[in-house]
Design a protein around this motif. Structure first.
Motif, PDB file in Angstrom:
ATOM      1  N   MET A 218       0.845  -1.195   0.000  1.00 34.82           N
ATOM      2  CA  MET A 218       0.000   0.000   0.000  1.00 34.82           C
ATOM      3  C   MET A 218       0.880   1.243   0.000  1.00 34.82           C
ATOM      4  O   MET A 218       1.875   1.319   0.720  1.00 34.82           O
ATOM      5  N   ASP A 219       0.530   2.246  -0.819  1.00 32.79           N
ATOM      6  CA  ASP A 219       1.261   3.501  -0.878  1.00 32.79           C
ATOM      7  C   ASP A 219       1.122   4.225   0.457  1.00 32.79           C
ATOM      8  O   ASP A 219       0.009   4.466   0.931  1.00 32.79           O
ATOM      9  N   ILE A 220       2.253   4.580   1.046  1.00 34.51           N
ATOM     10  CA  ILE A 220       2.214   5.186   2.374  1.00 34.51           C
ATOM     11  C   ILE A 220       1.508   6.531   2.359  1.00 34.51           C
ATOM     12  O   ILE A 220       0.908   6.953   3.356  1.00 34.51           O
ATOM     13  N   ASP A 221       1.547   7.234   1.215  1.00 30.65           N
ATOM     14  CA  ASP A 221       0.867   8.523   1.125  1.00 30.65           C
ATOM     15  C   ASP A 221      -0.650   8.369   1.176  1.00 30.65           C
ATOM     16  O   ASP A 221      -1.364   9.348   1.424  1.00 30.65           O
ATOM     17  N   ALA A 222      -1.145   7.161   0.923  1.00 27.47           N
ATOM     18  CA  ALA A 222      -2.591   6.919   0.977  1.00 27.47           C
ATOM     19  C   ALA A 222      -3.093   6.755   2.408  1.00 27.47           C
ATOM     20  O   ALA A 222      -4.305   6.718   2.638  1.00 27.47           O
ATOM     21  N   ILE A 223      -2.166   6.640   3.370  1.00 24.98           N
ATOM     22  CA  ILE A 223      -2.563   6.543   4.772  1.00 24.98           C
ATOM     23  C   ILE A 223      -2.789   7.959   5.284  1.00 24.98           C
ATOM     24  O   ILE A 223      -1.862   8.666   5.680  1.00 24.98           O
ATOM     25  N   THR A 224      -4.026   8.407   5.252  1.00 27.24           N
ATOM     26  CA  THR A 224      -4.410   9.753   5.642  1.00 27.24           C
ATOM     27  C   THR A 224      -5.401   9.682   6.800  1.00 27.24           C
ATOM     28  O   THR A 224      -5.962   8.613   7.076  1.00 27.24           O
ATOM     29  N   PRO A 225      -5.637  10.803   7.486  1.00 31.36           N
ATOM     30  CA  PRO A 225      -6.652  10.789   8.555  1.00 31.36           C
ATOM     31  C   PRO A 225      -8.024  10.336   8.065  1.00 31.36           C
ATOM     32  O   PRO A 225      -8.712   9.575   8.764  1.00 31.36           O
ATOM     33  N   GLU A 226      -8.437  10.770   6.883  1.00 31.36           N
ATOM     34  CA  GLU A 226      -9.749  10.375   6.374  1.00 31.36           C
ATOM     35  C   GLU A 226      -9.803   8.881   6.063  1.00 31.36           C
ATOM     36  O   GLU A 226     -10.809   8.214   6.325  1.00 31.36           O
ATOM     37  N   PHE A 227      -8.715   8.362   5.490  1.00 28.43           N
ATOM     38  CA  PHE A 227      -8.668   6.931   5.189  1.00 28.43           C
ATOM     39  C   PHE A 227      -8.706   6.111   6.478  1.00 28.43           C
ATOM     40  O   PHE A 227      -9.442   5.124   6.580  1.00 28.43           O
ATOM     41  N   LEU A 228      -7.931   6.537   7.470  1.00 29.44           N
ATOM     42  CA  LEU A 228      -7.913   5.808   8.739  1.00 29.44           C
ATOM     43  C   LEU A 228      -9.255   5.926   9.451  1.00 29.44           C
ATOM     44  O   LEU A 228      -9.720   4.962  10.080  1.00 29.44           O
ATOM     45  N   LYS A 229      -9.888   7.080   9.343  1.00 27.90           N
ATOM     46  CA  LYS A 229     -11.211   7.257   9.932  1.00 27.90           C
ATOM     47  C   LYS A 229     -12.204   6.280   9.333  1.00 27.90           C
ATOM     48  O   LYS A 229     -13.015   5.672  10.054  1.00 27.90           O
ATOM     49  N   THR A 230     -12.148   6.091   8.011  1.00 28.41           N
ATOM     50  CA  THR A 230     -13.032   5.128   7.347  1.00 28.41           C
ATOM     51  C   THR A 230     -12.827   3.723   7.891  1.00 28.41           C
ATOM     52  O   THR A 230     -13.792   2.992   8.161  1.00 28.41           O
ATOM     53  N   ALA A 231     -11.557   3.347   8.097  1.00 29.83           N
ATOM     54  CA  ALA A 231     -11.262   2.013   8.624  1.00 29.83           C
ATOM     55  C   ALA A 231     -11.748   1.870  10.061  1.00 29.83           C
ATOM     56  O   ALA A 231     -12.357   0.849  10.422  1.00 29.83           O
ATOM     57  N   LEU A 232     -11.509   2.877  10.888  1.00 32.69           N
ATOM     58  CA  LEU A 232     -11.916   2.796  12.294  1.00 32.69           C
ATOM     59  C   LEU A 232     -13.435   2.741  12.432  1.00 32.69           C
ATOM     60  O   LEU A 232     -13.964   1.998  13.271  1.00 32.69           O
ATOM     61  N   LEU A 233     -14.143   3.502  11.618  1.00 30.41           N
ATOM     62  CA  LEU A 233     -15.608   3.461  11.663  1.00 30.41           C
ATOM     63  C   LEU A 233     -16.127   2.094  11.213  1.00 30.41           C
ATOM     64  O   LEU A 233     -17.109   1.578  11.757  1.00 30.41           O
ATOM     65  N   ALA A 234     -15.461   1.502  10.217  1.00 29.48           N
ATOM     66  CA  ALA A 234     -15.874   0.168   9.760  1.00 29.48           C
ATOM     67  C   ALA A 234     -15.699  -0.854  10.871  1.00 29.48           C
ATOM     68  O   ALA A 234     -16.595  -1.669  11.138  1.00 29.48           O
ATOM     69  N   TRP A 235     -14.563  -0.826  11.549  1.00 26.16           N
ATOM     70  CA  TRP A 235     -14.348  -1.755  12.666  1.00 26.16           C
ATOM     71  C   TRP A 235     -15.366  -1.506  13.775  1.00 26.16           C
ATOM     72  O   TRP A 235     -15.893  -2.444  14.366  1.00 26.16           O
ATOM     73  N   GLN A 236     -15.642  -0.249  14.051  1.00 30.71           N
ATOM     74  CA  GLN A 236     -16.582   0.095  15.113  1.00 30.71           C
ATOM     75  C   GLN A 236     -17.978  -0.446  14.819  1.00 30.71           C
ATOM     76  O   GLN A 236     -18.712  -0.829  15.728  1.00 30.71           O
ATOM     77  N   ARG A 237     -18.328  -0.500  13.543  1.00 31.87           N
ATOM     78  CA  ARG A 237     -19.658  -0.965  13.135  1.00 31.87           C
ATOM     79  C   ARG A 237     -19.660  -2.442  12.738  1.00 31.87           C
ATOM     80  O   ARG A 237     -20.618  -2.934  12.151  1.00 31.87           O
ATOM     81  N   ALA A 238     -18.548  -3.132  13.046  1.00 25.26           N
ATOM     82  CA  ALA A 238     -18.410  -4.562  12.730  1.00 25.26           C
ATOM     83  C   ALA A 238     -18.485  -4.819  11.236  1.00 25.26           C
ATOM     84  O   ALA A 238     -18.993  -5.854  10.786  1.00 25.26           O
ATOM     85  N   HIS A 239     -17.942  -3.875  10.432  1.00 24.53           N
ATOM     86  CA  HIS A 239     -17.852  -4.038   8.988  1.00 24.53           C
ATOM     87  C   HIS A 239     -16.398  -4.302   8.593  1.00 24.53           C
ATOM     88  O   HIS A 239     -15.483  -4.145   9.403  1.00 24.53           O
ATOM     89  N   GLU A 240     -16.204  -4.682   7.339  1.00 23.32           N
ATOM     90  CA  GLU A 240     -14.848  -4.887   6.834  1.00 23.32           C
ATOM     91  C   GLU A 240     -14.201  -3.539   6.542  1.00 23.32           C
ATOM     92  O   GLU A 240     -14.830  -2.648   5.963  1.00 23.32           O
ATOM     93  N   PRO A 241     -12.931  -3.359   6.908  1.00 25.71           N
ATOM     94  CA  PRO A 241     -12.234  -2.098   6.601  1.00 25.71           C
ATOM     95  C   PRO A 241     -11.890  -2.050   5.110  1.00 25.71           C
ATOM     96  O   PRO A 241     -12.044  -3.055   4.404  1.00 25.71           O
ATOM     97  N   PRO A 242     -11.438  -0.917   4.594  1.00 23.55           N
ATOM     98  CA  PRO A 242     -11.003  -0.848   3.193  1.00 23.55           C
ATOM     99  C   PRO A 242      -9.957  -1.927   2.902  1.00 23.55           C
ATOM    100  O   PRO A 242      -9.029  -2.114   3.696  1.00 23.55           O
TER     101      PRO A 242
END
Length: 258
Positions: A1-25
């Motif tokens: 994965m491109d390290i520049d793609a690790i952004t606050p918005e991208f990480l927020k999407t992953a954390l919300l997915a885990w919080q809702r018991a969904h699959e992360p990106p």
């Protein structure tokens, strides 16, 4: 994965997915960092990565609480009231870093959803300021994840470059630090030396030194690959008997072909 793609918005999407018991990106499950966890399925990678991030946030939150002189012995129950009490305690220390890590942890890593406006009112701060603390926490977590990913990527690349090298046949080398440093310097990108020969009497450790040089060079990112071809014509068995190799490299052409 491109390290520049690790952004606050991208990480927020992953954390919300885990919080809702969904699959992360799916991209986040391709991190080199996950190679060290030795898991095979995406579900395992997802779980281990979430636990890794949570442990990192908890560690820094504990550090900030300790620095602020807060007691860590008594942990309130994991309820809305308990979380609110902990947040009030953390936000009462006038420590921006503590507030940042506390807001991030309680926003994404408690096992039940919390009402953002109610928490902000209980602190009391405005919902906008509370969200600002959470976003700053995301930026801190992105920095941690990027550093860990860069370290993991460099380690993976070094292991990739070592895949053709024989394992060292020694636990440690003594008395060769100067020679080892000089040889590694000869292979610097700016060095004009195209060929290096290590010469000396048989049995003094020339091959061991060459292996040590090769393994050190494998740690340097400017090498794409490192190959090892042996010119040994015989090997010594455990019984002390010499056995010839079938096709030893005797010439430069042999080495190139190998």
């Amino acid at each position: 994965m491109d390290i520049d793609a690790i952004t606050p918005e991208f990480l927020k999407t992953a954390l919300l997915a885990w919080q809702r018991a969904h699959e992360p990106p799916p991209e986040i499950l391709q991190l080199d960092l996950l190679r060290s966890f030795d898991v095979s399925s995406d579900a395992e990678r997802s779980l281990r990565l979430h636990d890794y991030l949570q442990a990192g946030v908890q560690e820094r939150l504990t550090q900030q609480r300790t620095a602020a002189g807060l007691s860590l012995a008594d942990t309130p129950p994991m309820t809305t009231q308990g979380v609110t009490a902990v947040l009030r305690q953390d936000f009462g220390c006038n420590n921006s870093e503590l507030e940042t890590w506390s807001a991030l942890y309680h926003h994404y890593f408690v096992p039940f959803p919390l009402d953002e406006a109610a928490l902000a009112a209980a602190l009391p701060i405005s919902p906008r300021n509370y969200r600002r603390r959470v976003h700053t926490g995301l930026e801190r977590l992105v920095q941690l994840l990027r550093r860990a990913e860069m370290d993991a990527h460099q380690q993976y690349q070094a292991e990739h470059r070592r895949r053709h090298l024989p394992a060292p046949d020694y636990l440690a080398l003594f008395g060769v630090a100067r020679q080892l440093h000089s040889l590694v310097e000869l292979f610097a990108p700016s060095s004009p030396v195209p060929f290096v020969s290590i010469e000396g009497l048989g049995g003094i450790g020339k091959t061991s030194l060459a292996r040590a040089v090769a393994h050190q060079l494998a740690e340097q990112n400017h090498w794409r690959d490192i190959l090892w071809v042996s010119a040994k014509q015989h090997r010594l068995s455990e019984r002390g008997e010499l056995h010839p190799f079938a096709a030893p490299a005797r010439t430069l052409d042999d080495i190139v072909n190998a």
